[in-house]
Structures are given as structure tokens and as C-alpha cells.
Design an enzyme around this catalytic site. Structure first.
Site, mmCIF file in Angstrom:
data_model
loop_
_atom_site.group_PDB
_atom_site.id
_atom_site.type_symbol
_atom_site.label_atom_id
_atom_site.label_comp_id
_atom_site.label_asym_id
_atom_site.label_seq_id
_atom_site.Cartn_x
_atom_site.Cartn_y
_atom_site.Cartn_z
ATOM 1 N N ASN A 133 66.437 16.379 63.623
ATOM 2 C CA ASN A 133 66.728 17.057 64.881
ATOM 3 C C ASN A 133 65.541 17.913 65.302
ATOM 4 O O ASN A 133 65.321 18.162 66.492
ATOM 5 C CB ASN A 133 67.977 17.930 64.741
ATOM 6 C CG ASN A 133 69.251 17.183 65.079
ATOM 7 O OD1 ASN A 133 69.401 16.675 66.180
ATOM 8 N ND2 ASN A 133 70.160 17.099 64.133
ATOM 9 N N HIS A 178 58.665 20.214 56.266
ATOM 10 C CA HIS A 178 58.293 19.847 57.634
ATOM 11 C C HIS A 178 56.917 20.429 57.943
ATOM 12 O O HIS A 178 56.679 21.621 57.724
ATOM 13 C CB HIS A 178 59.292 20.399 58.652
ATOM 14 C CG HIS A 178 60.672 19.859 58.525
ATOM 15 N ND1 HIS A 178 60.977 18.529 58.730
ATOM 16 C CD2 HIS A 178 61.845 20.468 58.229
ATOM 17 C CE1 HIS A 178 62.279 18.343 58.561
ATOM 18 N NE2 HIS A 178 62.819 19.505 58.261
ATOM 19 N N ALA A 199 64.954 23.903 61.577
ATOM 20 C CA ALA A 199 64.365 23.947 60.239
ATOM 21 C C ALA A 199 62.845 23.953 60.243
ATOM 22 O O ALA A 199 62.217 23.668 59.226
ATOM 23 C CB ALA A 199 64.872 22.762 59.422
#
Length: 271
Positions: A192, A222, A124
Site C-alpha cells: 500500500n 522499505h 509503513a
């Protein structure tokens, strides 16, 4: 043609299956496995052209070229060694499991012994190409800042252990700050990406992670900041959560599909 087995039939596993079913990935979807047999059978029945069989892990790894793990960090400990010992390449989506140094070393050893490949999609985040390139010289710091709606952190071990009442958060708050080695255990379903960044860069202990709960957000954000001999760069992505699981970003599934396409295509783009 590459013969694929999917282990884990949740959102990511389902998206991969549908991409193969639509011909977006030129591969054979041979088998499915999940802790819920019903979920695996339902996914198989929803496909139009592919007719994968439900198989237990032991049978699946003996019959495919590539195992795609999208189950859980806990499942990695059993699934990936079994696949490597059977001579299968493995794509690992629950990368956070590799924060365990002993497991990481075992998997790398098994891959080498059995002449297999381990694949870790970008997930991601964006910027992994740059991080890979920068690691060829020297990297001094890597920081990941993750911002999520409070509901996206529900059930995380860190949240439960510290009794954080997510529903009462009404303004942005830092809920965690520490090394990636701790972050992936504290938030196994949420960061992750921290593990992928650690593997590509300067390791789990030196990679810094900050997790922020922000009730004003509807997307998972992110941000990566990297400094080193090359200079510095930063990358930011605002991900839509998957409609089935707010802890998972849609881009994570697209990353796995892109990695599969790269494996079967005769040309390669990017680092």
C-alpha cells in the site's frame, strides 16, 4: 470533539481504538464496523473507557465526523464513496485501491462536491514529507524497494498466479519489478505504501517498485529513492511486522494514530 468510526477491526483498527481508549488521541470513538460482527464486538469489549457501538456502514457514516477505513482495497470501493456522500471525512489505509484511476477520480470528485477531506497517512514508510516538498518543483524518478521475509508475501495474488513456492526460497530473490500501478494489484496487502508514494510524487505509472523475498530477514524493509530538481534523497525503514499479521508493519498503525493526533492538535509539525 471529533467523532470517529472505524471500519475494519484487524490489527490497525485495534491499535487505533486502543490509542483513543488510552486518551492518546483526543476524540470520541463512536462506532465500529467489520465483516465479522464477532471481531468488532470483541474489540469493543476489550476497551476500558470507550464504549463504541457496532454499526452497519450505512448507519455509521450518518453519525460520525471521520471514517477510518482499515478494511481492504476491495472494501474501499464501497465504503469511501458512501462516507463522502454522507458528508464524512475519510482516512484511507488501503491506499492501493486508488491505483484504479476511475475510482481515484470519483473519490476526489465526491470529496470536492461534499466538501470533505481524504486523508492518506504515510503508512509503513518514511520520507513522505520530503516527497511532498520535492513535488513542488520537479521530480524525475521515484523508486520503492520492498524486502520482506517470504512468509510476509504469502497469499499475494502475484505469488499465487505465478506459483511461487515461498517455502523453498533460501536466498534473496526479486519476485516483482514494475510500476506501482501493477504492484498494488499484485501485492494488495504488502505494498500500500507504493500507492501513498505515487499520490505524493509522480503517479502510479512512473513510480517504480521492486519486491524482494529475503529469508534472512525478520523485518519488513522499505527503501525510497527520489531524484529531481531539488537534488536527491533516500530513506530506509526496517519495520517489525505486526504480531497479528506479518503482511502489515507495526509502523502503519502508528502512522494512522499520528495522523489522527495531527488532525485534532492545534499545532502542526512537518510538511
Amino acid at each position: 470533539m471529533l467523532k470517529i468510526g472505524i471500519i475494519g477491526c484487524g490489527f490497525i483498527g485495534g491499535q487505533i481504538c486502543r490509542a483513543v481508549d488510552k486518551g492518546e488521541v483526543e476524540a470520541e470513538l463512536y462506532g465500529l464496523c467489520d465483516s465479522s460482527v464477532v471481531k468488532a464486538l470483541d474489540l469493543a469489549a476489550s476497551l476500558n473507557t470507550c464504549k463504541p457501538q457496532y454499526m452497519e456502514i450505512e448507519k455509521l457514516v450518518r453519525n460520525v465526523d471521520l471514517v477510518v477505513e482499515c478494511a481492504s482495497q476491495a472494501a474501499v470501493r464501497f465504503i469511501v464513496p458512501e462516507a463522502l456522500k454522507a458528508g464524512c471525512d475519510v482516512m484511507v489505509l488501503s491506499v492501493g485501491a486508488l491505483a484504479d484511476k476511475a475510482l481515484r477520480e470519483e473519490l476526489f470528485r465526491l470529496a470536492k462536491e461534499h466538501n470533505c477531506k481524504l486523508y492518506f497517512p504515510s503508512g509503513a514508510v518514511v520520507g513522505i514529507d520530503g516527497l511532498n516538498s520535492a513535488s513542488s518543483a520537479g521530480i524525475s524518478s521515484v523508486t520503492l524497494t520492498t524486502r520482506k521475509p517470504p512468509s510476509g508475501l504469502k497469499g499475494a495474488p502475484f505469488i499465487v498466479e505465478h506459483g511461487i513456492e515461498l517455502e523453498k526460497i533460501d536466498t534473496e530473490i526479486v519476485v516483482f519489478e514494475g510500476p506501482a500501478s501493477e504492484a498494488v494489484k499484485a501485492f494488495p496487502a504488502n505494498v500500500n505504501v507504493a500507492a501513498t508514494i505515487s499520490l505524493a510524487g509522480i503517479g502510479f505509472e512512473r513510480t517504480k517498485v521492486k519486491v524482494i523475498a529475503d529469508p534472512s530477514l525478520s523485518r519488513n524493509v522499505h527503501e525510497i529513492a527520489v531524484e529531481g530538481d531539488f537534488g536527491r534523497f533516500s530513506a530506509r525503514v526496517e519495520n517489525f511486522p505486526s504480531p497479528e499479521n506479518p503482511k502489515t508493519s507495526y509502523l502503519a498503525a502508528l502512522s494512522a494514530i499520528s495522523a489522527l493526533k495531527k488532525m485534532v492538535n492545534p499545532f502542526q509539525i512537518g510538511t
